[in-house]
Design a protein around this motif. Structure first.
Motif, PDB file in Angstrom:
ATOM      1  N   GLU A 375       4.992 -13.487   5.020  1.00 24.93           N
ATOM      2  CA  GLU A 375       4.180 -12.565   4.225  1.00 24.93           C
ATOM      3  C   GLU A 375       3.447 -11.538   5.084  1.00 24.93           C
ATOM      4  O   GLU A 375       3.254 -10.390   4.658  1.00 24.93           O
ATOM      5  N   GLY A 376       3.028 -11.905   6.283  1.00 29.79           N
ATOM      6  CA  GLY A 376       2.335 -10.954   7.136  1.00 29.79           C
ATOM      7  C   GLY A 376       3.192  -9.788   7.572  1.00 29.79           C
ATOM      8  O   GLY A 376       2.677  -8.726   7.930  1.00 29.79           O
ATOM      9  N   GLY A 377       4.507  -9.966   7.566  1.00 28.30           N
ATOM     10  CA  GLY A 377       5.412  -8.890   7.945  1.00 28.30           C
ATOM     11  C   GLY A 377       5.814  -7.998   6.794  1.00 28.30           C
ATOM     12  O   GLY A 377       6.039  -6.801   6.978  1.00 28.30           O
ATOM     13  N   ILE A 378       5.910  -8.569   5.571  1.00 31.13           N
ATOM     14  CA  ILE A 378       6.506  -7.827   4.449  1.00 31.13           C
ATOM     15  C   ILE A 378       5.548  -7.512   3.309  1.00 31.13           C
ATOM     16  O   ILE A 378       5.968  -6.946   2.297  1.00 31.13           O
ATOM     17  N   SER A 379       4.260  -7.854   3.456  1.00 34.16           N
ATOM     18  CA  SER A 379       3.303  -7.596   2.378  1.00 34.16           C
ATOM     19  C   SER A 379       2.540  -6.300   2.621  1.00 34.16           C
ATOM     20  O   SER A 379       2.079  -6.042   3.726  1.00 34.16           O
ATOM     21  N   SER A 380       2.406  -5.520   1.574  1.00 39.37           N
ATOM     22  CA  SER A 380       1.697  -4.247   1.659  1.00 39.37           C
ATOM     23  C   SER A 380       0.713  -4.135   0.506  1.00 39.37           C
ATOM     24  O   SER A 380       0.966  -4.640  -0.586  1.00 39.37           O
ATOM     25  N   PRO A 381      -0.410  -3.447   0.733  1.00 40.04           N
ATOM     26  CA  PRO A 381      -1.193  -3.045  -0.437  1.00 40.04           C
ATOM     27  C   PRO A 381      -0.404  -2.030  -1.247  1.00 40.04           C
ATOM     28  O   PRO A 381       0.443  -1.304  -0.698  1.00 40.04           O
ATOM     29  N   LEU A 382      -0.631  -1.992  -2.542  1.00 40.78           N
ATOM     30  CA  LEU A 382      -0.099  -0.910  -3.385  1.00 40.78           C
ATOM     31  C   LEU A 382      -1.202  -0.474  -4.331  1.00 40.78           C
ATOM     32  O   LEU A 382      -1.770  -1.293  -5.059  1.00 40.78           O
ATOM     33  N   ILE A 383      -1.503   0.814  -4.299  1.00 45.17           N
ATOM     34  CA  ILE A 383      -2.447   1.431  -5.217  1.00 45.17           C
ATOM     35  C   ILE A 383      -1.683   2.461  -6.039  1.00 45.17           C
ATOM     36  O   ILE A 383      -0.932   3.275  -5.477  1.00 45.17           O
ATOM     37  N   ALA A 384      -1.841   2.424  -7.347  1.00 44.32           N
ATOM     38  CA  ALA A 384      -1.243   3.418  -8.242  1.00 44.32           C
ATOM     39  C   ALA A 384      -2.353   4.055  -9.075  1.00 44.32           C
ATOM     40  O   ALA A 384      -3.158   3.340  -9.687  1.00 44.32           O
ATOM     41  N   TRP A 385      -2.379   5.363  -9.095  1.00 43.97           N
ATOM     42  CA  TRP A 385      -3.451   6.129  -9.755  1.00 43.97           C
ATOM     43  C   TRP A 385      -2.838   7.213 -10.623  1.00 43.97           C
ATOM     44  O   TRP A 385      -1.985   7.971 -10.173  1.00 43.97           O
ATOM     45  N   PHE A 386      -3.244   7.275 -11.880  1.00 45.70           N
ATOM     46  CA  PHE A 386      -2.789   8.310 -12.803  1.00 45.70           C
ATOM     47  C   PHE A 386      -3.836   8.393 -13.912  1.00 45.70           C
ATOM     48  O   PHE A 386      -3.866   7.546 -14.812  1.00 45.70           O
ATOM     49  N   PRO A 387      -4.717   9.382 -13.867  1.00 46.31           N
ATOM     50  CA  PRO A 387      -5.819   9.452 -14.829  1.00 46.31           C
ATOM     51  C   PRO A 387      -5.349   9.400 -16.278  1.00 46.31           C
ATOM     52  O   PRO A 387      -4.390  10.097 -16.666  1.00 46.31           O
ATOM     53  N   ASN A 388      -5.999   8.560 -17.068  1.00 48.07           N
ATOM     54  CA  ASN A 388      -5.723   8.378 -18.493  1.00 48.07           C
ATOM     55  C   ASN A 388      -4.349   7.781 -18.786  1.00 48.07           C
ATOM     56  O   ASN A 388      -3.964   7.665 -19.955  1.00 48.07           O
ATOM     57  N   LYS A 389      -3.629   7.408 -17.756  1.00 48.27           N
ATOM     58  CA  LYS A 389      -2.333   6.750 -17.941  1.00 48.27           C
ATOM     59  C   LYS A 389      -2.370   5.328 -17.385  1.00 48.27           C
ATOM     60  O   LYS A 389      -1.739   4.428 -17.926  1.00 48.27           O
ATOM     61  N   ILE A 390      -3.078   5.148 -16.284  1.00 43.92           N
ATOM     62  CA  ILE A 390      -3.224   3.830 -15.662  1.00 43.92           C
ATOM     63  C   ILE A 390      -4.658   3.368 -15.855  1.00 43.92           C
ATOM     64  O   ILE A 390      -5.605   4.108 -15.566  1.00 43.92           O
ATOM     65  N   LYS A 391      -4.821   2.167 -16.348  1.00 45.28           N
ATOM     66  CA  LYS A 391      -6.155   1.627 -16.641  1.00 45.28           C
ATOM     67  C   LYS A 391      -6.944   1.446 -15.342  1.00 45.28           C
ATOM     68  O   LYS A 391      -6.474   0.830 -14.383  1.00 45.28           O
ATOM     69  N   ALA A 392      -8.160   1.955 -15.339  1.00 51.09           N
ATOM     70  CA  ALA A 392      -9.003   1.884 -14.151  1.00 51.09           C
ATOM     71  C   ALA A 392      -9.369   0.443 -13.823  1.00 51.09           C
ATOM     72  O   ALA A 392      -9.590  -0.381 -14.711  1.00 51.09           O
ATOM     73  N   GLY A 393      -9.393   0.154 -12.522  1.00 54.21           N
ATOM     74  CA  GLY A 393      -9.829  -1.157 -12.057  1.00 54.21           C
ATOM     75  C   GLY A 393      -8.855  -2.287 -12.288  1.00 54.21           C
ATOM     76  O   GLY A 393      -9.230  -3.456 -12.208  1.00 54.21           O
ATOM     77  N   SER A 394      -7.590  -1.968 -12.537  1.00 54.59           N
ATOM     78  CA  SER A 394      -6.587  -3.007 -12.810  1.00 54.59           C
ATOM     79  C   SER A 394      -6.141  -3.689 -11.521  1.00 54.59           C
ATOM     80  O   SER A 394      -5.954  -3.025 -10.489  1.00 54.59           O
ATOM     81  N   ILE A 395      -5.977  -5.004 -11.590  1.00 48.29           N
ATOM     82  CA  ILE A 395      -5.356  -5.761 -10.509  1.00 48.29           C
ATOM     83  C   ILE A 395      -4.224  -6.563 -11.122  1.00 48.29           C
ATOM     84  O   ILE A 395      -4.454  -7.413 -11.991  1.00 48.29           O
ATOM     85  N   ALA A 396      -2.993  -6.258 -10.723  1.00 45.82           N
ATOM     86  CA  ALA A 396      -1.815  -6.862 -11.335  1.00 45.82           C
ATOM     87  C   ALA A 396      -1.222  -7.935 -10.440  1.00 45.82           C
ATOM     88  O   ALA A 396      -1.264  -7.839  -9.209  1.00 45.82           O
ATOM     89  N   THR A 397      -0.642  -8.938 -11.074  1.00 48.78           N
ATOM     90  CA  THR A 397      -0.109 -10.091 -10.352  1.00 48.78           C
ATOM     91  C   THR A 397       1.364  -9.947 -10.014  1.00 48.78           C
ATOM     92  O   THR A 397       1.845 -10.550  -9.080  1.00 48.78           O
ATOM     93  N   GLY A 398       2.105  -9.140 -10.760  1.00 48.55           N
ATOM     94  CA  GLY A 398       3.560  -9.118 -10.649  1.00 48.55           C
ATOM     95  C   GLY A 398       4.102  -8.852  -9.267  1.00 48.55           C
ATOM     96  O   GLY A 398       3.441  -8.250  -8.424  1.00 48.55           O
ATOM     97  N   THR A 399       5.309  -9.321  -9.017  1.00 52.86           N
ATOM     98  CA  THR A 399       5.965  -9.199  -7.712  1.00 52.86           C
ATOM     99  C   THR A 399       6.863  -7.961  -7.715  1.00 52.86           C
ATOM    100  O   THR A 399       7.787  -7.853  -8.524  1.00 52.86           O
ATOM    101  N   ALA A 400       6.599  -7.035  -6.808  1.00 58.40           N
ATOM    102  CA  ALA A 400       7.348  -5.778  -6.762  1.00 58.40           C
ATOM    103  C   ALA A 400       7.771  -5.478  -5.338  1.00 58.40           C
ATOM    104  O   ALA A 400       7.268  -6.059  -4.376  1.00 58.40           O
ATOM    105  N   HIS A 401       8.710  -4.538  -5.212  1.00 54.55           N
ATOM    106  CA  HIS A 401       9.324  -4.205  -3.921  1.00 54.55           C
ATOM    107  C   HIS A 401       9.563  -2.709  -3.846  1.00 54.55           C
ATOM    108  O   HIS A 401       9.588  -2.000  -4.864  1.00 54.55           O
ATOM    109  N   LEU A 402       9.777  -2.233  -2.636  1.00 56.10           N
ATOM    110  CA  LEU A 402      10.097  -0.827  -2.396  1.00 56.10           C
ATOM    111  C   LEU A 402      11.186  -0.289  -3.321  1.00 56.10           C
ATOM    112  O   LEU A 402      11.109   0.859  -3.776  1.00 56.10           O
ATOM    113  N   ILE A 403      12.212  -1.094  -3.573  1.00 58.34           N
ATOM    114  CA  ILE A 403      13.338  -0.628  -4.382  1.00 58.34           C
ATOM    115  C   ILE A 403      12.927  -0.318  -5.810  1.00 58.34           C
ATOM    116  O   ILE A 403      13.680   0.337  -6.547  1.00 58.34           O
ATOM    117  N   ASP A 404      11.725  -0.742  -6.216  1.00 50.92           N
ATOM    118  CA  ASP A 404      11.262  -0.503  -7.582  1.00 50.92           C
ATOM    119  C   ASP A 404      10.628   0.875  -7.751  1.00 50.92           C
ATOM    120  O   ASP A 404      10.450   1.332  -8.884  1.00 50.92           O
TER     121      ASP A 404
END
Length: 549
Positions: A375-404
């Motif tokens: 995990e220390g090699g392949i884990s990254s933070p991901l922040i997604a921001w889009f006013p009025n489209k993405i809910k503020a302060g969200s923390i999501a659990t799902g597993t995602a990858h670069l290919i997504d």
């Protein structure tokens, strides 16, 4: 009369086309280099990152976002939505003689710029390329309208001719023309500055834009602006043991890490108290400069945000922020000698590294480092921001990858990924769109596991289970990531049926993506970044207690 009617019809069609283009969102993708999971404030750090923290507070953070553990393979997957092997960068940006290992993006794997350009976007890039050294594979040849940055894997941050006769000027490229970094300029500022310049020039069009900002910060060498270094003077006197605990507690408080989580140990990291006073002073300086480099990167993000607002485009812009891999452990394992510094840590002549003990903090709470499939090699933070489209302060659990990210951007843009492009049959996209996760908080539906192979390091993530094989071992370890994300308990002996199932999935994926056994293709000598040497860490330590002076 017919001509007049036809003219009015054409004008109406043109107006509709312009309106449609204006409703397409602008997209900004920001990626940093060799930065650990916990190195920004929104993911637990003490480093000053107010602009990224603002995007996180006003947008979404993912707990589990994965990269490919190292620079070039990550960029290959990010830009194409393919596995790095399918895109032609199975090892690094060096050619090992097979299509999956040719070291540059193949024509069957379309870049984000190529696809979004077909959908009417201006395509802009500032920063690090690292997926093709030959000019036929440079950004302007792969769909980008404008490019400023460097082509290879690493760069000085200053022109250092005044510090050593052996160092060439910092080689850059702008729109296929070779240039050099001007004396006195700092590359992180230049990357942000050109991003701003491109946005201002692009605003004169009616087109939406895609901007890819690929910072090289905080990748070595440790070089930073003096005023930024001064901001962290004395902050790291507590040492890496205390700082890692501090970040871990903040991650739990933020809800990024479960309250019952554990910290992965690294027996190769010495206790801070075991160092002499002089050694502690030198190690503190390394982390002060590393923090300053991240601080300066965030300042650049702030300038981009200010420009968006001034251009009145902030309300219709999706921003995604990630890192290309975890922080680097010990010095590059084999095939490359450590360069000698010709100036103090942080100055233009410095070739120092953050190194393993501080990288262990950067990757809190995970195990191992850059180039590893832990995990220390392949884990990254991901922040997604889009006013009025993405809910503020969200923390999501799902597993995602670069290919997504490619299918995500294409869904937001209304872009079609073509079956053929310039008479070449394209590789199908391999990821899943995160658009509904971003907009509606909908759980990620992933029909296939996630897979990794790079320099003999392999992994599979399927649901809560993850198997890892760390080169040169061929044996699989098994971890329950839901209960033990730090990978401290190997459950392979207790669940052999799970190991068998995931290993079979890996073999099927490897065959479909032209993955070759690393021992059969392993390069000799100085050919890219070598494989990690041990199961616990991404690199053997280089006298981690006694820093290079």
């Amino acid at each position: 009369m017919k001509i007049k009617i036809l003219s009015l019809a054409l004008l109406g069609f043109s107006a509709v086309s312009v309106a449609q283009k204006q409703t397409q969102p602008n997209i900004i993708l920001i990626m940093v280099d060799d930065m650990g999971y916990s190195d920004i404030g929104a993911y637990g750090s003490e480093i000053r990152t107010p602009n990224l923290d603002r995007l996180a507070a006003e947008g979404l953070r993912l707990k589990e976002f994965y990269n490919n553990s190292i620079c070039a393979p990550t960029r290959a997957s990010l830009l194409t939505g393919q596995s790095n092997h399918k895109a032609g960068v199975g090892y690094f940006n060096v050619n090992l003689g097979l299509p999956a290992y040719q070291g540059y993006l193949n024509r069957e794997s379309l870049t984000l710029a190529e696809v979004l350009k077909q959908a009417g976007y201006s395509t802009l890039m500032s920063g690090k390329w690292h997926v093709g050294d030959d000019s036929i594979a440079w950004p302007n040849q792969r769909g980008f309208d404008r490019f400023f940055g460097f082509i290879g894997g690493a760069s000085n941050y200053y022109d250092i001719n005044g510090y050593t006769d052996k160092a060439p000027p910092v080689p850059l490229v702008e729109n296929n023309q070779r240039i050099n970094l001007a004396p006195g300029k700092y590359l992180t500022d230049e990357i942000a500055g050109h991003a701003v310049q491109f946005l201002e020039e692009q605003s004169k069009t009616n087109k939406p834009f895609f901007l890819y900002v690929a910072y090289n910060a905080p990748h070595w060498p440790l070089q930073a602006q003096p005023e930024d270094i001064a901001r962290y003077k004395g902050r790291y006197s507590i040492g890496w043991d205390s700082l890692r605990s501090e970040r871990f507690a903040k991650q739990q408080q933020l809800g990024l890490i479960a309250p019952n989580s554990t910290l992965a140990p690294d027996p190769e990291v010495p206790a801070w108290a075991s160092l002499t006073w002089d050694e502690q002073q030198l190690w503190q300086k390394k982390m002060e400069v590393y923090a300053a480099m991240i601080d300066r990167m965030d300042q650049g993000v702030g300038k981009i945000l200010e420009t968006l607002k001034a251009l009145k485009k902030d309300d219709n812009t999706l921003i995604v922020f990630i890192s290309d891999n975890g922080a680097q452990g010990g010095f590059i394992p084999t095939g490359r000698r450590r360069q000698r510094s010709s100036g103090p840590i942080g100055t233009a002549g410095s070739y120092d590294y953050q190194e393993q003990s501080w990288a262990h903090v950067s990757n809190t709470p995970f195990r191992s480092y850059k180039a590893s499939a832990y995990e220390g090699g392949i884990s990254s933070p991901l922040i997604a921001w889009f006013p009025n489209k993405i809910k503020a302060g969200s923390i999501a659990t799902g597993t995602a990858h670069l290919i997504d990210l490619a299918p995500t951007f294409y869904e937001f843009a209304g872009a079609q990924y073509p079956a053929t492009y310039q008479q070449v049959k394209t590789n199908p996209l391999q990821g899943v769109s995160l658009a509904r996760l971003f907009r509606e908080g909908q759980e990620i539906s992933r029909p296939q596991p996630l897979f990794w192979e790079r320099a003999g390091n392999r992994a599979v993530r399927k649901g809560k289970w993850k198997i890892v094989s760390s080169y040169p071992s061929k044996d699989w370890e098994l971890f329950d990531i839901a209960a033990d994300r730090a990978e401290t308990r190997n459950l392979a002996a207790a669940h052999p049926e799970v190991v068998k199932e995931l290993a079979a999935d890996y073999d099927q994926w490897a065959k479909a993506n032209d993955v070759v056994d690393y021992d059969k293709i392993k390069p000799q000598g100085n050919q890219g970044f070598a494989a990690p040497t041990g199961a616990n860490t991404a690199a053997a330590p280089q006298n981690n207690k006694r820093p290079n002076r």
